[in-house]
Scaffold this active site. Sequence first.
Site, short mmCIF file in Angstrom:
data_model
loop_
_atom_site.label_atom_id
_atom_site.label_comp_id
_atom_site.label_asym_id
_atom_site.label_seq_id
_atom_site.Cartn_x
_atom_site.Cartn_y
_atom_site.Cartn_z
N LYS A 273 0.83 -1.21 0.00
CA LYS A 273 0.00 0.00 0.00
C LYS A 273 0.86 1.26 0.00
O LYS A 273 0.50 2.27 -0.60
CB LYS A 273 -0.94 0.00 1.21
CG LYS A 273 -0.23 0.15 2.55
CD LYS A 273 -1.16 0.02 3.73
CE LYS A 273 -0.39 0.22 5.03
NZ LYS A 273 -1.11 -0.24 6.21
N ARG B 141 -7.34 0.08 17.31
CA ARG B 141 -7.79 0.29 15.94
C ARG B 141 -8.66 -0.92 15.63
O ARG B 141 -9.69 -1.10 16.28
CB ARG B 141 -6.60 0.49 14.98
CG ARG B 141 -7.01 1.22 13.71
CD ARG B 141 -5.85 1.47 12.75
NE ARG B 141 -5.33 0.24 12.15
CZ ARG B 141 -4.30 0.21 11.29
NH1 ARG B 141 -3.69 1.33 10.95
NH2 ARG B 141 -3.88 -0.93 10.77
#
Length: 374
Positions: free
Chosen positions: A36, A131
């Site tokens: 990414k 998260r």
Amino acid sequence: MSTPRLEIDLEKITHNARKLKDLYAQSGIDLMAVTKTVCGDPNVVDALLKSGISMLADSRILNIKKIYHSGIKSQLVLLRSPMVSEAHEVVRYADISFNSEISVIEYLSTIAVSLNKVHRIILMVELGDLREGVLPEDVENTVEKIIQLNGIELIGLGTNLACQAGIAPDDQNMMYLSAISMNIEAKFGIHLKMISGGNSANYRWFKKTKLIGKINNLRLGESIYLGREPLHREAIPGLFTNAFRLVAEVIESKKKPSVPTGTQIQNAQGDCHRYQNSGLMNRALLGIGIQDVLTSGLMPESDFEIVGASSDHMILNTKSRILKIGEEVTFSLNYTALVSAMTSPYVTKIYGRTIELSGVLQNSGSKSSTHTAA
Ligand SMILES: *Cc1c(COP(=O)(O)O)cnc(C)c1O
């Protein structure tokens, strides 16, 4: 050559990936190379695969599709828990996905069944960074539901620390993940192939620990690309910290005052800086700005100071040097600057090869030296 440009040294990337692969392999930890960071760039993907790493991981299905369609045969992993709206593509293009919501996993199951596929998943466990992940006390009942689903194979558990709150991977949270996975295996009589303990931030834990436990996988981006671990941003010995450099060009160069004149309100970003009067300053204006790259994550390789940046311009205090119009200025990049430069259509990507590998190899663990080539 056109500017602004990002110079990408593919051999340094291969070198870093191979070194990390060998290091972690000593303790039986296999790696996923995270793509990414580089938007699934095909040249970088190629450089990563040359290291021998066979799994590629990305958060964006767009990048996974790009790699899939390029014909690369490695395993493709979706790092971010799938959005409902992309679930079809996830089953179609990703071999494995990380998940944290049972309703999404159930949906992936119905899609997998309809496509006559088995989609493999790793269940994320929340271990303190807050998260993604199911809470430790909910792992058991979530697994109980997952293993009843058709078209879904639970291949392991994972966790992610450091990215959100900066929580360090340590013996306590890593052993907790190992303990949870052993409990799950015993309780349900299943084998969890992959226990994915984290990301580049696991480096220090790994170097110090004698308790690897069941951890046998990590997902690495930053340490491969920038040669640093992200908790202290320390250089990892034997890795290159300069595989990427950004080049911008001088469009104006003048001696100007160091303090603005007139009534100061707020600038383009809504800030109102205070300026120290240091008399006349050698100021170079560069043809690069916040719309091109996150300029706050750039560090000049020469002894210049960034005075400021707006959408399309950056101003440097070049101290005793007076730069020429058209002269190029180089910068090293931190993680967010790298991500923004890779994502930016205004930054040309140039792929280079290391000319002198030994001459620029970063061997110290020093924090400050972001580059070694003069
Ligand atoms: C981005 C990401 C990684 C890679 O993190 P680095 O710090 O770049 O190594 C690993 N795991 C997940 C879930 C991620 O989102």
